[in-house]
Design an enzyme around this catalytic site. Structure first.
Site, PDB file in Angstrom:
ATOM      1  N   CYS A 255      31.546  12.730   3.106  1.00 63.52           N
ATOM      2  CA  CYS A 255      32.806  12.157   3.605  1.00 63.52           C
ATOM      3  C   CYS A 255      34.002  13.050   3.247  1.00 63.52           C
ATOM      4  O   CYS A 255      34.097  14.163   3.745  1.00 63.52           O
ATOM      5  CB  CYS A 255      32.966  10.730   3.084  1.00 63.52           C
ATOM      6  SG  CYS A 255      34.199   9.819   4.024  1.00 63.52           S
ATOM      7  N   TYR A 256      34.905  12.603   2.348  1.00 57.73           N
ATOM      8  CA  TYR A 256      36.013  13.489   1.956  1.00 57.73           C
ATOM      9  C   TYR A 256      35.456  14.802   1.410  1.00 57.73           C
ATOM     10  O   TYR A 256      36.001  15.877   1.652  1.00 57.73           O
ATOM     11  CB  TYR A 256      36.872  12.792   0.899  1.00 57.73           C
ATOM     12  CG  TYR A 256      38.029  13.642   0.400  1.00 57.73           C
ATOM     13  CD1 TYR A 256      39.206  13.737   1.138  1.00 57.73           C
ATOM     14  CD2 TYR A 256      37.938  14.353  -0.798  1.00 57.73           C
ATOM     15  CE1 TYR A 256      40.268  14.518   0.693  1.00 57.73           C
ATOM     16  CE2 TYR A 256      38.988  15.135  -1.248  1.00 57.73           C
ATOM     17  CZ  TYR A 256      40.154  15.210  -0.504  1.00 57.73           C
ATOM     18  OH  TYR A 256      41.200  15.988  -0.947  1.00 57.73           O
TER      19      TYR A 256
END
Ligand code: XMP
Length: 516
Positions: free
Chosen positions: A82-83
């Site tokens: 994700c991030y």
């Protein structure tokens, strides 16, 4: 710790502990470190794999956590989630943009090969939660999966051993999430999978023996899961060199104090010291009905009794406690980012400061690297009874927060009996595993009733049962009416001084789990 190590670098996401737990479930030892842990420190730990977690930020915010390019040059395989996936792209010269349409929830992806997707169908469902996406890959990377709205749902640079997924393989909603993590750990990093609880027990016992030598160890035993398992492990390591101090303030559930004593005196080799001090507690609590004041008195009295016993036992040797890995993370001792939504501090009885005059040679936390499910596994392997290993959360002040108003001996007795009946009926009804916590409460209320030809004026019992994932929010459990009917019947018939029963149908928020 001699196990092969994977590092989870914490960028502040809500699933960070879950990633670490999943990695361990795959048989790989793993520790969470801050995103800004110096490169030299990371090199010194000699990890065989690194995972970047998700996080609530955008890579373009100046204040958001970033990472030095150097980490990509160590030759250690990296998986960005994700991030963390966006950080991989951004740091290596790719581009991250705002999604035209954010993806949240279960999304279908189509994979097109690559190391992470070995053995996984072409189409599968994953859990997405993002408003930014990788719009241009850095040089040397290829896309290995996409979704309708995310052209780079996964990408890789196998030559540099760098991998990234926009989705969350750690949550169970990602159909093949665990397979993806396994592929990274076993096929990319080449872990051999040496993290198993029986290995842990052997290694922990050897380490404890070496550390303690022929010295003494004192442990405060509360009867909760963590201190019980710590006691079991220490007992296996050093036997009679261990003294467990169990302060029974008389506010435990029915027969619980005796059960704890029996378990540790019969099944384990140790010195077991039980201090029965119900009268002292009742005297201190006389006439007090304010919830906060009651909690404060119970806590203060507990530590007075406990530290006095420790002074008596002597402090030459070690002090042990049942701290577990999440306690260390949440109190900031676990070396994680303490960033964004993970920066929650738990007031935990393990974290209470030791009085200045008490000085041990050192503090031992034999479970300090374990998650709760691992602690339970160790407890079972050590032969600690099921009821202790799977004990529900029970507040430090015990029944003190479940008796509303002044605490008296009579009220304790009524509540203990009522709680035992309620628990017994739930067990018999076969719905125990659907409930995370269930207990009886004694409100400071008497009501009028009728029994035979007599008018009664007796206690009201409230019963509470909840379902929850994390105890931060909770819902009241939809217990079948026929079970509620049996509970009500039994409580009013079997428990003296109970003539009315109510069921608490408040969720959290706005209520709390406990009544005080
Ligand atoms: P609340 O009432 O805050 O409870 O919604 C959430 C969870 O925490 C437990 N609890 C405690 N645990 N010491 C503890 O160790 C305490 O003082 C305490 N108070 C509440 C509660 O049983 C529930 O599981």
């Amino acid at each position: 710790m001699s196990n092969q190590l994977c590092i989870v670098l914490d960028f502040g996401g809500q699933y960070n502990q879950l990633i670490a737990r999943r990695v361990r479930e795959c048989g790989v030892y793993c520790e969470i470190k801050r995103f800004d842990t110096p490169i030299d420190e990371i090199k010194a730990l000699n990890p065989m794999g690194i995972i970047f977690t998700g996080g609530p930020n955008s890579v373009y915010d100046e204040s958001s956590p970033h990472i030095s390019k150097e980490i990509f040059e160590l030759g250690i395989p990296i998986l960005g989630i994700c991030y963390g996936c966006q950080i991989v792209a951004y740091t290596l010269g790719g581009e991250v943009s705002s999604c035209v349409k954010s993806e949240y929830g279960k999304i279908e992806i189509t994979q097109s090969g690559g190391a992470l997707f070995g053995g996984i169908p072409e189409k599968s469902v994953v859990w997405m939660s993002h408003t930014d996406y990788v719009s241009k890959l850095p040089e040397g990377f290829t896309v290995t999966a996409k979704s309708e709205d995310c052209p780079a749902a996964a990408f890789e640079n196998p030559e540099k051993k760098l991998y990234a997924v926009q989705f969350h393989p750690e949550v169970t909603h990602s159909e093949y999430g665990k397979n993806i993590l396994r592929n990274f750990l076993y096929n990319v990093c080449n872990f051999k999978g040496d993290w198993e609880m029986d290995n842990f027990i052997d290694a922990a016992i050897a380490r404890l023996r070496e550390q303690i030598g022929d010295k003494k160890v004192v442990l405060g035993l509360s009867g909760g899961v963590d201190s019980s398992v710590a006691a079991g492990l220490l007992s296996r390591a050093v036997g009679k060199q261990l003294t467990c101090v169990f302060v029974d303030q008389g506010l435990m559930r029915k027969d619980e104090g005796d059960f704890v004593e029996e378990t540790f005196t019969k099944l384990f080799d140790m010195n077991f010291v039980r201090i029965n001090c119900k009268d002292k507690f009742l005297a201190a609590l006389k006439g007090v009905s304010d919830p906060e004041q009651k909690r404060k008195i119970i806590g203060t009295e507990f530590y007075n009794v406990f530290w006095n016993k420790i002074r008596e036992e002597g402090t030459d040797g070690f002090f042990a406690q049942g701290t577990i890995y999440p306690d260390r993370i949440e109190s900031g001792k676990g070396n994680t980012a303490g960033h964004g939504s993970t920066a929650v501090i738990k007031t935990h009885h393990n974290m209470v400061k030791m009085p200045d005059d008490i000085k041990f040679e050192g503090v031992i936390e034999p479970l300090g690297d374990l998650f709760k499910d691992e602690v339970r596994k160790v407890g079972e392997m050590l032969g600690i009874p099921h009821d202790l290993v799977w004990r529900q959360p029970f507040p430090g002040p015990g029944l003190g927060v479940r008796i509303i108003g002044e605490i008296t001996e009579e009220k304790i007795k009524v509540l203990q009996e009522a709680d035992a009946v309620f628990r017994d009926e739930i067990r018999k009804s076969g719905i125990e595993s659907d409930l995370k916590q269930f207990f009886a409460v004694l409100p400071d209320v008497k009501t009028v009733g009728v029994m035979g030809d007599h008018r009664t004026y007796d206690h009201l019992i409230a019963i509470r049962a909840i379902t929850t994932d994390d105890f931060m929010t909770a819902d009241w459990a939809r217990i079948p009416y026929d079970v509620l009917a049996r509970v009500s019947n039994r409580l009013t018939n079997e428990v003296e001084h109970v003539n009315r029963v109510v069921y608490d149908i408040t969720s959290k928020p706005p209520g709390t789990v406990e009544w005080e």
